[in-house]
Scaffold this motif. Structure first.
Motif, PDB file in Angstrom:
ATOM      1  N   ARG A 133       0.720  -1.222  -0.038  1.00 17.70           N
ATOM      2  CA  ARG A 133      -0.034   0.072   0.112  1.00 17.70           C
ATOM      3  C   ARG A 133       0.556   1.583   0.081  1.00 17.70           C
ATOM      4  N   SER A 134       2.100   1.335  -0.352  1.00 20.04           N
ATOM      5  CA  SER A 134       2.682   2.403  -0.380  1.00 20.04           C
ATOM      6  C   SER A 134       2.939   2.748  -1.903  1.00 20.04           C
ATOM      7  N   ILE A 135       2.906   3.909  -1.943  1.00 22.91           N
ATOM      8  CA  ILE A 135       2.947   4.549  -3.354  1.00 22.91           C
ATOM      9  C   ILE A 135       4.501   4.613  -4.126  1.00 22.91           C
ATOM     10  N   TYR A 136       4.650   3.923  -5.056  1.00 25.89           N
ATOM     11  CA  TYR A 136       5.637   3.995  -6.077  1.00 25.89           C
ATOM     12  C   TYR A 136       5.775   3.466  -7.418  1.00 25.89           C
ATOM     13  N   LEU A 137       6.342   3.639  -8.138  1.00 26.66           N
ATOM     14  CA  LEU A 137       6.400   3.399  -9.623  1.00 26.66           C
ATOM     15  C   LEU A 137       6.885   1.984  -9.720  1.00 26.66           C
ATOM     16  N   LEU A 138       6.491   1.554 -11.028  1.00 22.93           N
ATOM     17  CA  LEU A 138       7.211   0.087 -11.048  1.00 22.93           C
ATOM     18  C   LEU A 138       8.717   0.289 -11.292  1.00 22.93           C
ATOM     19  N   LYS A 139       9.078   1.114 -12.110  1.00 25.48           N
ATOM     20  CA  LYS A 139      10.254   1.297 -12.503  1.00 25.48           C
ATOM     21  C   LYS A 139      11.341   1.771 -11.376  1.00 25.48           C
ATOM     22  N   ASP A 140      10.568   2.369 -10.136  1.00 25.95           N
ATOM     23  CA  ASP A 140      11.322   2.549  -9.115  1.00 25.95           C
ATOM     24  C   ASP A 140      11.631   1.399  -8.564  1.00 25.95           C
ATOM     25  N   PHE A 141      10.743   0.529  -8.270  1.00 31.26           N
ATOM     26  CA  PHE A 141      10.841  -0.893  -7.506  1.00 31.26           C
ATOM     27  C   PHE A 141      11.846  -1.629  -8.007  1.00 31.26           C
ATOM     28  N   ILE A 142      12.000  -1.608  -9.309  1.00 27.76           N
ATOM     29  CA  ILE A 142      13.169  -2.784 -10.023  1.00 27.76           C
ATOM     30  C   ILE A 142      14.346  -2.197  -9.818  1.00 27.76           C
ATOM     31  N   ALA A 143      14.471  -0.910  -9.665  1.00 26.85           N
ATOM     32  CA  ALA A 143      15.765  -0.165  -9.521  1.00 26.85           C
ATOM     33  C   ALA A 143      16.280  -0.150  -8.285  1.00 26.85           C
ATOM     34  N   TRP A 144      15.435  -0.389  -7.339  1.00 27.29           N
ATOM     35  CA  TRP A 144      15.859  -0.231  -5.868  1.00 27.29           C
ATOM     36  C   TRP A 144      16.679  -1.518  -5.352  1.00 27.29           C
ATOM     37  N   ASP A 145      17.713  -1.183  -4.718  1.00 30.96           N
ATOM     38  CA  ASP A 145      18.592  -2.181  -3.985  1.00 30.96           C
ATOM     39  C   ASP A 145      18.224  -2.495  -2.737  1.00 30.96           C
ATOM     40  N   ILE A 146      17.311  -3.393  -2.322  1.00 37.19           N
ATOM     41  CA  ILE A 146      16.803  -3.652  -0.995  1.00 37.19           C
ATOM     42  C   ILE A 146      17.496  -4.829  -0.535  1.00 37.19           C
ATOM     43  N   LYS A 147      18.154  -4.530   0.466  1.00 37.22           N
ATOM     44  CA  LYS A 147      18.822  -5.594   1.084  1.00 37.22           C
ATOM     45  C   LYS A 147      18.088  -6.821   1.636  1.00 37.22           C
ATOM     46  N   TRP A 148      17.009  -6.624   2.266  1.00 40.95           N
ATOM     47  CA  TRP A 148      16.158  -7.669   2.612  1.00 40.95           C
ATOM     48  C   TRP A 148      14.486  -7.212   2.693  1.00 40.95           C
ATOM     49  N   VAL A 149      13.612  -7.556   1.884  1.00 39.89           N
ATOM     50  CA  VAL A 149      12.487  -7.217   1.894  1.00 39.89           C
ATOM     51  C   VAL A 149      11.323  -8.463   2.213  1.00 39.89           C
ATOM     52  N   ASP A 150      10.717  -8.485   3.305  1.00 34.93           N
ATOM     53  CA  ASP A 150       9.940  -9.688   3.373  1.00 34.93           C
ATOM     54  C   ASP A 150       8.636  -9.054   3.051  1.00 34.93           C
ATOM     55  N   ILE A 151       7.780  -9.509   1.819  1.00 35.72           N
ATOM     56  CA  ILE A 151       6.688  -9.326   1.341  1.00 35.72           C
ATOM     57  C   ILE A 151       6.001 -10.410   0.993  1.00 35.72           C
ATOM     58  N   PRO A 152       5.089 -10.978   1.954  1.00 34.29           N
ATOM     59  CA  PRO A 152       4.282 -12.287   1.854  1.00 34.29           C
ATOM     60  C   PRO A 152       3.806 -12.199   0.397  1.00 34.29           C
ATOM     61  N   PHE A 153       3.803 -13.513  -0.023  1.00 35.73           N
ATOM     62  CA  PHE A 153       3.532 -13.743  -1.584  1.00 35.73           C
ATOM     63  C   PHE A 153       2.252 -13.141  -1.867  1.00 35.73           C
ATOM     64  N   PRO A 154       1.078 -13.391  -0.954  1.00 37.53           N
ATOM     65  CA  PRO A 154      -0.173 -13.070  -1.311  1.00 37.53           C
ATOM     66  C   PRO A 154      -0.395 -11.458  -1.104  1.00 37.53           C
TER      67      PRO A 154
END
Length: 183
Positions: A133-154
């Motif tokens: 539910r955060s606001i971000y663009l798809l291109k931003d998400f792919i470009a991010w270098d996130i060390k560890w993000v736990d987003i449940p598959f659902p």
């Protein structure tokens, strides 16, 4: 105000723009709607501080400890947040547009409706589905270098445009912890 002890003070609506608050102690301080544009908050201690609605655009918050702080609806646009600690901080409805989040700890932070559009997110730690539910663009998400993000598959599959874009390119998420055992 550098190195000052301002813990438990009520500085709501205060004009602290350009103020040097580096190494200051601001634990439990109320800074609601304070003007902190261009303020220097390097290594400031701000545990459980309230910065609700504060104006922190272009502020320097490198190495600042904002764990458990209330930063809901705060304007952090274009701020430098390198190595900042937001452990369990409330960043709901915060504007982080074009902010620099390098080696930031966002574990257990509340990011509901936080605007991370065009933010620079490098080696950042995010847990507990913090991007849901955060606001971000798809291109931003792919470009991010996130060390560890736990987003449940659902929750991940709710981002249909993301799944569609990376359907056969899971290497794009090789910085993430998407272990099949977690699903």
């Amino acid at each position: 105000l550098s190195h000052a002890d301002l813990s438990h003070a009520d500085l709501s609506h205060a004009d602290l723009s350009h103020a040097d608050l580096s190494h200051a102690l601001l634990d439990y301080t109320i800074l609601d709607y304070a003007d902190l544009r261009w303020a220097i908050l390097h290594s400031t201690k701000m545990k459980r501080s309230s910065l609700h609605g504060a104006y922190l655009r272009m502020a320097h918050l490198e190495y600042t400890d904002l764990s458990m702080a209330d930063l809901s609806s705060t304007d952090l646009q274009k701020s430098n947040l390198d190595h900042t600690i937001f452990l369990k901080a409330d960043l709901s409805n915060a504007s982080l547009i074009e902010a620099t989040l390098n080696c930031v700890n966002l574990c257990d932070a509340e990011l509901i409706h936080a605007d991370l559009t065009s933010a620079s997110i490098i080696q950042t730690e995010i847990t507990d589905g913090g991007l849901d539910r955060s606001i971000y663009l798809l291109k931003d998400f792919i470009a991010w270098d996130i060390k560890w993000v736990d987003i449940p598959f659902p929750l991940l599959v709710q981002h249909g445009e993301l799944i569609e874009d990376i359907d056969d390119d899971w290497y794009l998420l090789n910085n993430y912890d998407y272990n099949e055992n977690k699903f």
